[in-house]
Design a protein around this motif. Sequence first.
Motif, mmCIF file in Angstrom:
data_model
loop_
_atom_site.group_PDB
_atom_site.id
_atom_site.type_symbol
_atom_site.label_atom_id
_atom_site.label_comp_id
_atom_site.label_asym_id
_atom_site.label_seq_id
_atom_site.Cartn_x
_atom_site.Cartn_y
_atom_site.Cartn_z
ATOM 1 N N SER A 106 -9.958 118.761 70.113
ATOM 2 C CA SER A 106 -8.511 118.795 69.612
ATOM 3 C C SER A 106 -7.729 118.602 70.823
ATOM 4 O O SER A 106 -6.566 117.728 70.612
ATOM 5 C CB SER A 106 -8.291 120.193 69.345
ATOM 6 O OG SER A 106 -8.994 120.576 68.136
ATOM 7 N N GLY B 76 -10.458 128.212 71.062
ATOM 8 C CA GLY B 76 -11.764 128.113 70.246
ATOM 9 C C GLY B 76 -12.943 128.493 71.632
ATOM 10 O O GLY B 76 -12.620 129.009 72.651
ATOM 11 N N HIS C 53 -1.956 120.798 63.916
ATOM 12 C CA HIS C 53 -2.848 120.978 64.760
ATOM 13 C C HIS C 53 -3.899 119.852 64.880
ATOM 14 O O HIS C 53 -4.329 119.287 63.772
ATOM 15 C CB HIS C 53 -3.722 122.249 64.463
ATOM 16 C CG HIS C 53 -4.676 122.880 65.401
ATOM 17 N ND1 HIS C 53 -6.076 122.279 65.862
ATOM 18 C CD2 HIS C 53 -4.333 123.811 66.111
ATOM 19 C CE1 HIS C 53 -6.084 122.840 66.941
ATOM 20 N NE2 HIS C 53 -5.318 123.918 67.271
ATOM 21 N N SER D 229 -6.950 119.410 65.452
ATOM 22 C CA SER D 229 -8.255 119.725 64.829
ATOM 23 C C SER D 229 -8.633 118.500 64.291
ATOM 24 O O SER D 229 -8.086 117.732 63.513
ATOM 25 C CB SER D 229 -8.409 120.843 64.297
ATOM 26 O OG SER D 229 -9.554 120.849 63.538
ATOM 27 N N TRP D 230 -10.275 118.231 64.240
ATOM 28 C CA TRP D 230 -10.876 117.277 63.448
ATOM 29 C C TRP D 230 -10.630 117.786 62.060
ATOM 30 O O TRP D 230 -10.555 116.770 61.095
ATOM 31 C CB TRP D 230 -12.345 117.299 63.738
ATOM 32 C CG TRP D 230 -13.022 118.413 63.390
ATOM 33 C CD1 TRP D 230 -13.176 119.467 64.390
ATOM 34 C CD2 TRP D 230 -13.610 118.960 62.403
ATOM 35 N NE1 TRP D 230 -13.858 120.522 63.712
ATOM 36 C CE2 TRP D 230 -14.117 120.191 62.449
ATOM 37 C CE3 TRP D 230 -13.686 118.379 60.743
ATOM 38 C CZ2 TRP D 230 -14.798 121.026 61.560
ATOM 39 C CZ3 TRP D 230 -14.228 119.150 59.782
ATOM 40 C CH2 TRP D 230 -14.877 120.468 60.282
ATOM 41 N N ARG D 231 -10.264 118.992 61.938
ATOM 42 C CA ARG D 231 -10.167 119.185 60.297
ATOM 43 C C ARG D 231 -8.978 118.542 59.674
ATOM 44 O O ARG D 231 -8.830 118.731 58.485
ATOM 45 C CB ARG D 231 -9.869 120.962 60.064
ATOM 46 C CG ARG D 231 -11.037 121.612 60.539
ATOM 47 C CD ARG D 231 -10.788 123.157 60.555
ATOM 48 N NE ARG D 231 -11.597 123.671 61.144
ATOM 49 C CZ ARG D 231 -12.830 124.287 60.514
ATOM 50 N NH1 ARG D 231 -12.950 123.938 59.247
ATOM 51 N NH2 ARG D 231 -13.921 124.911 61.163
#
Length: 213
Positions: free
Chosen positions: A73, A59, A181, A183-185
Amino acid sequence: MNAASNEERLDGLRAEIAACRICRDAPLRGIEDRLPHEPRPVAVLSSRALVLIAGQAPGLRVHESGLPFDDASGDRLRQWLQVDRPTFYDQDRFAIVPMGFCFPGYDAKGSDLPPRRECAPIWRERVLSAMPQIELVLAVGGYAQAWHMGAARREKMTETVQAWRSTLTVPGKPAILPLPHPSWRNTGWLKRHPWFEEELLPELRRRIKMLVF
Ligand code: SF4
């Protein structure tokens, strides 16, 4: 190949990757699709690490620092692995090779674009064959799962990760463990799939203890 010559081979590859400008100067889909900034490949190649973290792509923050998973992440991934930053960044313990080595930029909605499609076909086989000691690949996210798992990858990421026992026990080297992943997502996904923390993470941590410490 002995350890010294393998290290030389890796040094050569590191230098070639660091100098790569393909996505800027000769992108696959034409100049309109070129990388919107100067390339900065971020990958950790290792002749001694037994664990390979196969991620997606850097990123913006990682692009700026040059340190893989130097973001939220990465914090979550280290928590999954139960390792601190010095251990995580010790290249004798972890190799870290994303599917695309450079930050791909943003799409129109402000989300990170997928890994550059030029990268894996050019580099991945060469990098993997230069690290024959790897015993465990953590396939983080759908792009890494597609490359490393082939037909063992299920249609959906959830199904692929949920079937982790079958891919982990396929004979041969390296073993592959699919992960979402970090990630916060994916926070909602983690909440909806408690088996990930209850069943998969203990096995991941057991293997990391065995291979890293
Ligand atoms: S993403 Fe990969 S192929 Fe593209 S410029 Fe960076 S290192 Fe080269």
